[in-house]
Design an enzyme around this catalytic site. Structure first.
Site, PDB file in Angstrom:
ATOM      1  N   SER A 154       0.781  -1.236   0.000  1.00  0.00           N
ATOM      2  CA  SER A 154       0.000   0.000   0.000  1.00  0.00           C
ATOM      3  C   SER A 154       0.809   1.281   0.000  1.00  0.00           C
ATOM      4  O   SER A 154       0.477   2.209  -0.687  1.00  0.00           O
ATOM      5  CB  SER A 154      -1.014   0.009   1.113  1.00  0.00           C
ATOM      6  N   THR A 155       1.900   1.384   0.722  1.00  0.00           N
ATOM      7  CA  THR A 155       2.598   2.674   0.726  1.00  0.00           C
ATOM      8  C   THR A 155       4.018   2.492   0.200  1.00  0.00           C
ATOM      9  O   THR A 155       4.575   1.404   0.286  1.00  0.00           O
ATOM     10  CB  THR A 155       2.693   3.261   2.146  1.00  0.00           C
TER      11      THR A 155
END
Ligand SMILES: [Zn+2]
Length: 727
Positions: free
Chosen positions: A52-53
């Site tokens: 996700s990041t």
């Protein structure tokens, strides 16, 4: 005899054994699974990789390797290595819905095109972040008979039990995510309530190792911060503060918040946003605040998929603890600054909505020099003027130039109206028609390629079937060739599908009619009695995305580029009013023409008329050439002397001056001069009349004027005969 549908493609292991072994064990169930059939293996296996990041991408290498290992495992499940596609575009893109995840969208597209036999991911249900996305994928996979797989096994969404399990997994995954977020939020919240949660400290502050916040130990940093508040108190505006600081060469010490030079001081020139941040931040008054900003859920995410936050009014701040950290200013000073900033704000013209001002391009006009949106200013004449505020914002010398609003507005309106003319619409429709024809040709080409690939596969099959079973070596070669032909066919078919999907569909007939109708409706709306400037701006914005102008200091020519909605751009040029003749493009031609006319003995008034007729305009462009302007030109070119008092001899009067002295109309006085009732002479170049009148003459003329007021048909000769003029 084998039919193409139940041919098993050879199982090749191209990936290293260590990689596949690592995930082989948990997927063993899937391998044995009877759910995987040949029709699945013929289609693609897609491995969807996401973290996700960007931080997770860096840190969780292990998990990423495991995700890529799934590619090797798809091979182990019976997919040919070149039929396994890894989709990893979504690496590092967070966001809880699919809107900004190109990879997930591509995955869905491939499933709907019926290209996918199996979707593999690590913890399948976390593959789609929100439950909504997950169920969407599930539905699609059920419709197209696509299998889903993770490290625990392979599931068929058409199977009732599997579906139940998949649904549960999705729900649980979302629940888990929400619980974790809540737990994190609660922890953060508790810390914030104690006034101890600092995500980042503003400049002028540092965080000690024990988490305490204190003033930056560097004296110079502190002085610079104090100087901001001091200057603002004195100047009363952020712009004024910025200009003063820049003029005095003040630099602000900013500590790097990340990277290899973390914590290191960098000296930077102040800018507007830094000043605003400093002046608005309550920490400088010693207060701890949490919740000054919140995520604005009503607004769509920005281009990078990040949520947009909005300022929260002070009454709604979640936590406000005063006297929590060392202060630069008092709380009273902070309050006063906020009031001041609020008052200043009333003048700012920032909103992007169409307003009722007469400048039609406000909000969509962009400076070609620096790329800023240009501001509109209504000058004392109420005529709009567009200008760039870069020099104000950055306290630099002015390099971007503004332009008068009217000529630019007229240009854009003219272009918009031209674009809406039936002929132009017809042309656009023809272009669309051409596009359709091109698409048809490409389509034919594609279909031929598909046909050809199918024919090759068919021939390979026939050759294989024709060979004697005893001739094994030949048979094996032919079988291999047949399999390759089948694979090639499948690939061409998939590419054709993508082509069909990507090329825009043709315009339906009713759309076409609507477009033609609009070409008359919009000009009618534009000219309607009740149409306001805001309406007109909306019309322009409907067609024009933005207008970029490039103003050149030494020229009256302004380059304007109209960026139309839909990506088309057009180049134009307008002439702006300038201050001097030098800036005029046809200055040389103008000069030559004036010299030529003057040489022929043409009067100034006549020259002015000729110049106007020939399309010349004076620098300000607001009106045609006047007689006076021609005189000025003649003086400038050295063709005549200035009209000045020295040319008057004793008792001589400019005719207009004498007319006002006698209180008679100028024309009447000139008539008297022509009739010889008044002594007069003309200047050599400008042919202006100069009258002679001493005290006695003035007395006579006053009496003459008194008689003329009553409209006498004849005048006594003593009044019409001038006195002798001394030599
Ligand atoms: Zn600019």
């Amino acid at each position: 005899m084998n039919s193409p549908t139940n041919t098993t493609l050879p199982q090749r292991r191209t990936c290293g054994p260590s990689a596949s072994e690592r995930v082989q064990e948990p997927l063993a169930k899937g391998m044995r699974s009877s759910k995987i059939q040949d029709r699945h293996r013929e289609r693609l296996a897609i491995v969807y990789v996401r973290q996700s990041t960007p931080q997770q991408v860096q840190e969780r290498t292990e998990s990423r390797i495991r995700q890529y290992d799934l590619a090797a495992h798809a091979v182990a499940l019976g997919w040919a290595a070149d039929r396994v596609v890894v989709i990893d575009e979504d690496q590092g893109s967070s966001g809880q819905s699919a809107d900004h995840r190109a990879g997930f969208k591509r995955l869905l597209a491939e499933v709907t095109m019926d290209h996918v036999g199996l979707v593999l991911g690590l913890e399948m249900s976390r593959l789609a972040r929100s439950s909504k996305d997950w169920h969407h994928l599930l539905e699609l996979c059920a419709v197209f008979g696509t299998l889903l797989g993770d490290q625990d096994g392979v599931y068929s969404p058409t199977d009732t039990n599997d579906r139940l399990l998949l649904g549960l997994k999705g729900t649980m995954s979302e629940f888990e995510a929400v619980t974790m977020r809540n737990r994190l939020d609660r922890g953060k919240w508790n810390k914030a309530q104690r006034g101890e949660l600092f995500i980042a400290v503003p400049h002028g502050y540092v965080r000690a190792a024990d988490g305490r916040v204190m003033l930056d130990p560097d004296e110079q940093v502190q002085t610079a911060v104090r100087l901001i508040f001091y200057t603002f108190a004195e100047k009363g505006s952020v712009y004024g503060t910025l200009h003063t600081l820049v003029r005095n060469g003040v630099t602000l010490g900013i500590r790097a918040s990340h990277g290899t030079r973390l914590g290191e001081l960098q000296w930077r020139r102040p800018n507007l946003s830094t000043l605003f941040r400093v002046l608005h931040h309550p920490m400088y008054a010693g207060a701890y605040v949490y919740g000054r900003q919140t995520v604005d859920r009503k607004r769509p995410r920005d281009a990078n998929g990040r949520s947009v936050s909005r300022r929260v009014p002070r009454s709604e701040w979640a936590v406000l603890i005063r006297e929590q950290v060392p202060a630069y200013i008092t709380w009273e000073q902070y309050e006063a600054n906020q009031n001041r900033l609020l008052q200043n704000q009333c003048r700012a013209d920032k909103t992007g909505v169409a307003r009722s001002g007469s400048a039609l391009l406000s909000g969509i006009l962009v400076c070609g020099t620096c790329g800023r949106r240009m501001q509109t200013h209504y000058r004392h004449t109420h005529r709009p003027f567009y200008f760039c505020v870069r020099h104000l914002e950055q306290a630099r010398e002015q390099v971007c130039r503004g332009v008068a609003g009217v000529p630019l507005d007229e240009l854009v309106v003219r272009q918009v109206m031209t674009a809406l003319e039936p002929a132009a619409i017809e042309l656009s429709l023809r272009v669309i028609e051409d596009g359709r024809r091109e698409r048809e040709q490409l389509d034919t080409h594609w279909r031929k390629r598909v046909e050809r690939a199918r024919y090759d596969a068919g021939r390979a099959e026939r050759q294989y079937a024709a060979v004697e079973p005893e001739n094994r070596l030949v048979a094996r070669t032919l079988e291999q060739r047949w399999e390759e032909a089948l694979k090639a066919t499948r690939q061409v078919e998939e590419e054709y599908d993508r082509f069909v999907r990507q090329t825009p569909p043709e315009l339906p007939a009713n759309e076409r009619e609507r477009i033609v109708a609009l070409s008359t409706d919009i000009p009618a709306l534009w000219n309607a009695v009740g149409a306001t400037n805001a309406d007109r701006k909306e019309i322009i914005r409907g067609l024009v995305e933005r207008v970029v102008i490039q103003v050149h200091a030494d020229s009256e020519a302004v380059d304007a580029t109209i960026h139309w909605q839909g990506g088309f751009t057009s180049q134009h040029e307008i002439l702006r009013p300038v201050a001097t003749y030098k800036q005029l493009r046809d200055n040389d031609r103008l000069r030559a023409r004036v010299v030529e006319l003057q040489g022929k003995g043409t009067t100034a008034a006549e020259i002015a008329r000729t110049l106007t007729r020939e399309g010349f305009t004076p620098p300000r462009r607001c009106n045609p050439f006047s007689k006076e302007q021609v005189w000025q030109l003649l003086v400038r070119f050295g063709l005549t002397r200035k009209r000045d008092v020295e040319t008057l001899n004793q008792d001589e009067w400019w005719l207009s001056k004498l007319a006002s002295e006698l209180k008679v109309p100028l024309l009447r006085l000139r008539d008297w001069v022509r009739k010889g009732w008044v002594h007069g002479r003309q200047t050599p170049h400008q042919k202006l009349w100069i009258a002679w009148a001493d005290a006695d003459e003035l007395d006579r003329l006053r009496r003459l004027a008194a008689v003329s007021v009553h409209g006498a048909s004849s005048y006594p000769p003593e009044l019409t005969t001038p006195n002798r003029k001394p030599r």
